[in-house]
Design a protein around this motif. Structure first.
Motif, PDB file in Angstrom:
ATOM      1  N   THR A   1      37.769  12.244  45.509  1.00  0.00           N
ATOM      2  CA  THR A   1      36.937  13.115  44.678  1.00  0.00           C
ATOM      3  C   THR A   1      35.931  13.825  45.562  1.00  0.00           C
ATOM      4  O   THR A   1      35.491  13.283  46.585  1.00  0.00           O
ATOM      5  CB  THR A   1      36.184  12.286  43.615  1.00  0.00           C
ATOM      6  N   VAL A   2      35.549  15.019  45.163  1.00  0.00           N
ATOM      7  CA  VAL A   2      34.510  15.741  45.891  1.00  0.00           C
ATOM      8  C   VAL A   2      33.183  15.016  45.672  1.00  0.00           C
ATOM      9  O   VAL A   2      32.782  14.762  44.545  1.00  0.00           O
ATOM     10  CB  VAL A   2      34.395  17.199  45.386  1.00  0.00           C
ATOM     11  N   MET A   3      32.505  14.665  46.764  1.00  0.00           N
ATOM     12  CA  MET A   3      31.253  13.923  46.672  1.00  0.00           C
ATOM     13  C   MET A   3      30.160  14.616  47.472  1.00  0.00           C
ATOM     14  O   MET A   3      30.402  15.127  48.559  1.00  0.00           O
ATOM     15  CB  MET A   3      31.433  12.499  47.206  1.00  0.00           C
ATOM     16  N   LEU A   4      28.934  14.595  46.915  1.00  0.00           N
ATOM     17  CA  LEU A   4      27.762  15.185  47.556  1.00  0.00           C
ATOM     18  C   LEU A   4      26.568  14.261  47.411  1.00  0.00           C
ATOM     19  O   LEU A   4      26.461  13.531  46.422  1.00  0.00           O
ATOM     20  CB  LEU A   4      27.385  16.522  46.902  1.00  0.00           C
ATOM     21  N   ILE A   5      25.663  14.335  48.383  1.00  0.00           N
ATOM     22  CA  ILE A   5      24.322  13.784  48.216  1.00  0.00           C
ATOM     23  C   ILE A   5      23.363  14.954  48.399  1.00  0.00           C
ATOM     24  O   ILE A   5      23.436  15.688  49.385  1.00  0.00           O
ATOM     25  CB  ILE A   5      24.022  12.663  49.222  1.00  0.00           C
ATOM     26  N   VAL A   6      22.481  15.119  47.411  1.00  0.00           N
ATOM     27  CA  VAL A   6      21.587  16.272  47.367  1.00  0.00           C
ATOM     28  C   VAL A   6      20.143  15.809  47.408  1.00  0.00           C
ATOM     29  O   VAL A   6      19.762  14.885  46.680  1.00  0.00           O
ATOM     30  CB  VAL A   6      21.843  17.107  46.091  1.00  0.00           C
ATOM     31  N   GLU A   7      19.335  16.448  48.248  1.00  0.00           N
ATOM     32  CA  GLU A   7      17.925  16.118  48.361  1.00  0.00           C
ATOM     33  C   GLU A   7      17.128  16.743  47.211  1.00  0.00           C
ATOM     34  O   GLU A   7      17.630  17.604  46.493  1.00  0.00           O
ATOM     35  CB  GLU A   7      17.368  16.597  49.707  1.00  0.00           C
ATOM     36  N   GLU A   8      15.859  16.331  47.098  1.00  0.00           N
ATOM     37  CA  GLU A   8      15.007  16.855  46.034  1.00  0.00           C
ATOM     38  C   GLU A   8      14.847  18.366  46.137  1.00  0.00           C
ATOM     39  O   GLU A   8      14.747  19.060  45.130  1.00  0.00           O
ATOM     40  CB  GLU A   8      13.642  16.170  46.076  1.00  0.00           C
ATOM     41  N   ASP A   9      14.824  18.893  47.389  1.00  0.00           N
ATOM     42  CA  ASP A   9      14.663  20.341  47.569  1.00  0.00           C
ATOM     43  C   ASP A   9      15.981  21.103  47.440  1.00  0.00           C
ATOM     44  O   ASP A   9      16.067  22.274  47.796  1.00  0.00           O
ATOM     45  CB  ASP A   9      14.015  20.644  48.916  1.00  0.00           C
ATOM     46  N   MET A  10      17.020  20.404  46.934  1.00  0.00           N
ATOM     47  CA  MET A  10      18.338  20.965  46.640  1.00  0.00           C
ATOM     48  C   MET A  10      19.237  21.116  47.873  1.00  0.00           C
ATOM     49  O   MET A  10      20.369  21.605  47.770  1.00  0.00           O
ATOM     50  CB  MET A  10      18.238  22.320  45.920  1.00  0.00           C
ATOM     51  N   THR A  11      18.754  20.702  49.044  1.00  0.00           N
ATOM     52  CA  THR A  11      19.582  20.753  50.245  1.00  0.00           C
ATOM     53  C   THR A  11      20.673  19.696  50.171  1.00  0.00           C
ATOM     54  O   THR A  11      20.430  18.559  49.773  1.00  0.00           O
ATOM     55  CB  THR A  11      18.731  20.515  51.506  1.00  0.00           C
TER      56      THR A  11
ATOM     57  N   LYS B   1      22.660  24.106  53.836  1.00  0.00           N
ATOM     58  CA  LYS B   1      22.872  24.848  52.597  1.00  0.00           C
ATOM     59  C   LYS B   1      22.353  24.069  51.393  1.00  0.00           C
ATOM     60  O   LYS B   1      22.422  22.848  51.363  1.00  0.00           O
ATOM     61  CB  LYS B   1      24.357  25.170  52.401  1.00  0.00           C
ATOM     62  N   LYS B   2      21.868  24.825  50.417  1.00  0.00           N
ATOM     63  CA  LYS B   2      21.479  24.239  49.139  1.00  0.00           C
ATOM     64  C   LYS B   2      22.653  24.379  48.170  1.00  0.00           C
ATOM     65  O   LYS B   2      23.457  25.320  48.287  1.00  0.00           O
ATOM     66  CB  LYS B   2      20.240  24.941  48.581  1.00  0.00           C
ATOM     67  N   TRP B   3      22.736  23.463  47.196  1.00  0.00           N
ATOM     68  CA  TRP B   3      23.869  23.528  46.261  1.00  0.00           C
ATOM     69  C   TRP B   3      23.825  24.802  45.424  1.00  0.00           C
ATOM     70  O   TRP B   3      24.857  25.260  44.928  1.00  0.00           O
ATOM     71  CB  TRP B   3      23.895  22.294  45.366  1.00  0.00           C
ATOM     72  N   THR B   4      22.641  25.408  45.293  1.00  0.00           N
ATOM     73  CA  THR B   4      22.517  26.635  44.496  1.00  0.00           C
ATOM     74  C   THR B   4      23.345  27.777  45.069  1.00  0.00           C
ATOM     75  O   THR B   4      23.697  28.720  44.354  1.00  0.00           O
ATOM     76  CB  THR B   4      21.044  27.063  44.434  1.00  0.00           C
ATOM     77  N   GLU B   5      23.673  27.708  46.372  1.00  0.00           N
ATOM     78  CA  GLU B   5      24.457  28.761  47.013  1.00  0.00           C
ATOM     79  C   GLU B   5      25.924  28.746  46.568  1.00  0.00           C
ATOM     80  O   GLU B   5      26.661  29.696  46.836  1.00  0.00           O
ATOM     81  CB  GLU B   5      24.376  28.626  48.535  1.00  0.00           C
TER      82      GLU B   5
ATOM     83  N   LEU C   1      31.945  27.193  40.225  1.00  0.00           N
ATOM     84  CA  LEU C   1      31.634  27.133  41.644  1.00  0.00           C
ATOM     85  C   LEU C   1      32.228  28.338  42.364  1.00  0.00           C
ATOM     86  O   LEU C   1      33.374  28.725  42.097  1.00  0.00           O
ATOM     87  CB  LEU C   1      32.167  25.831  42.241  1.00  0.00           C
ATOM     88  N   VAL C   2      31.467  28.900  43.287  1.00  0.00           N
ATOM     89  CA  VAL C   2      31.914  30.075  44.039  1.00  0.00           C
ATOM     90  C   VAL C   2      32.469  29.632  45.389  1.00  0.00           C
ATOM     91  O   VAL C   2      31.762  29.007  46.192  1.00  0.00           O
ATOM     92  CB  VAL C   2      30.758  31.069  44.248  1.00  0.00           C
ATOM     93  N   HIS C   3      33.736  29.945  45.624  1.00  0.00           N
ATOM     94  CA  HIS C   3      34.390  29.637  46.898  1.00  0.00           C
ATOM     95  C   HIS C   3      33.907  30.593  47.974  1.00  0.00           C
ATOM     96  O   HIS C   3      33.342  31.652  47.687  1.00  0.00           O
ATOM     97  CB  HIS C   3      35.919  29.753  46.724  1.00  0.00           C
TER      98      HIS C   3
END
Length: 316
Positions: free
Chosen positions: A176-186, A209-213, A245-247
Motif C-alpha cells: 500500500t502507498v504509505m506516508l508520514i507527514v509532519e505538522e507543517d505538511m512536509t 515536498k508538502k503533500w499539498t503539492e 491526486l495529481v501525477h
C-alpha cells in the motif's frame, strides 16, 4: 644618664606595644584556625560530591598516571581506588601497556582541548570526556577524565534503530502507498509505492515536498481543514475520505485516503489506495444503466428487465 621617669615611660610604651602585638597575633591565629576549619569543611564537601557523582572521575598527571579517582570509578571498572592509583588510564580500561590509536588522552594532550570518545567494554558502553589541565605556561600538566555509563542509552538507540528498520520494512512491503507527514505538511517518509503512484523519486519527495503539492486544487481546502482538525480536535477529523491526486505528468487519480495521528506526536501516518479503476468502473456501470433505462423508456410496450435469478431490476 637616663632619668628614672623616662625609663619607666619607655618600658610602659614597650609593654603596650607588646600587648597590641600579642592581641593581633591572637586574632590572626583565630582567623587562621577558622580558615583551616572552613578549608577542611570545603575539602570534605568536595570529596563527598566527588564520590557521590554518577560519573566516574579521574585526575591524571602529565604522564597519564592516575592521581585521584572517585568511588563511581571503582564500580565501573571493578577495581579499588588503591589498585587504580599510579596506573595509566589505558592499563585500567583496556588492560594494555600501550594506548589505543584513538586514545582521547593523547588527543587532548596534543590539541589542549576537550576530546571525547565512546568505548565498548564487555557488555557495557562508556562515554569518555577528557579535559586537559594546563600549567601557568599553558603547557599540558595532566587531565580530568569524566566517564559516563551510556549502556542504557546505547541499548535504547539500538532498539530504536531495530524498530525503525522493522517499521520501514513493513512500510516498504505492505503493498500500500504509505506516508508520514509532519505538522507543517512536509512529507518526511514515503515508500516505493508512493514513488510509483506519483512519478517522483523518494529523494525528490522526503523533506522537500508538502503533500499539498499532490492534491487537485478543488480538494485542497477541504483536506487542509482536515489536517488542522486532526491536530486541534481529533474527534471531529475524518479518518478516511476520497480526493484526487495529481501525477507528475499532470493526470489525476482517484484516491481513498486513510489517515491518523501517530500517538504522542504531531505527525500523521497515511495510507493511500488508488481507486481510479473502481471509480471508472462505477461510472461506466452508471452510464450503462442510464442507457438501458433510456432504451426501456423508449419502447412502446410494457417492458421489464429481469436478472438471472428472476428479480425485476428495471421497467418502463
Amino acid at each position: 644618664m637616663k632619668s628614672p621617669s623616662k625609663t619607666k615611660q619607655s618600658i610602659t610604651e614597650e609593654l603596650a606595644f607588646l600587648r597590641r602585638r600579642v592581641q593581633k597575633l591572637e586574632q590572626a591565629g583565630s582567623v587562621h584556625e577558622k580558615t583551616a576549619e572552613a578549608l577542611a569543611r570545603a575539602a570534605k564537601e568536595w570529596q563527598e560530591t566527588f564520590d557521590a557523582t554518577r560519573d566516574a572521575i579521574w585526575i591524571l598527571d602529565q604522564d597519564h598516571r592516575l592521581l585521584r579517582s572517585n568511588k563511581t570509578a571503582e564500580h565501573f571498572f571493578n577495581l579499588s581506588c588503591r589498585e587504580m592509583i599510579g596506573k595509566r588510564c589505558w592499563e585500567i580500561v583496556h588492560g594494555t601497556t600501550q594506548p589505543i590509536p584513538e586514545c582521547p588522552m593523547l588527543r587532548a594532550q596534543k590539541s589542549l582541548c576537550r576530546e571525547t570518545m565512546q568505548l565498548h567494554v564487555g557488555e557495557s558502553w562508556f562515554e569518555v570526556i577528557v579535559d586537559p589541565i594546563l600549567d601557568g605556561a599553558g603547557q599540558f600538566a595532566g587531565a580530568v577524565h569524566i566517564v559516563s555509563d551510556i549502556t542504557a542509552r546505547k541499548r535504547a538507540e539500538e532498539a530504536l534503530r531495530e524498530s525503525e528498520i522493522r517499521y520501514q520494512s513493513i512500510f516498504e512491503n505492505t503493498g500500500t502507498v504509505m506516508l508520514i507527514v509532519e505538522e507543517d505538511m512536509t512529507i518526511s517518509f514515503a515508500n516505493a509505492e508512493f514513488e510509483n503512484l506519483t512519478g517522483y523519486t523518494r529523494q525528490e519527495i522526503e523533506g522537500k515536498k508538502k503533500w499539498t503539492e499532490f492534491v487537485e486544487k478543488a480538494d485542497l481546502e477541504r483536506m487542509i481543514h482536515q489536517h488542522g482538525l486532526r491536530r486541534t480536535d481529533k474527534s471531529r477529523a475524518k479518518r478516511s475520505y476520497e480526493f484526487r491526486l495529481v501525477h507528475r505528468d499532470g493526470h489525476t487519480k482517484d484516491i481513498l485516503l486513510l489517515v491518523d495521528i501517530i500517538p504522542g506526536t504531531k505527525k500523521s501516518v497515511a495510507s493511500l489506495i488508488d481507486i481510479t479503476a473502481r471509480k471508472q468502473a462505477e461510472e461506466e456501470l452508471h452510464e450503462s444503466r442510464r442507457r438501458m433505462e433510456d432504451i426501456i423508456e423508449f419502447l412502446p410496450d410494457a417492458t421489464l428487465v429481469v436478472d438471472r435469478e428472476g428479480r425485476v431490476i428495471a421497467w418502463n
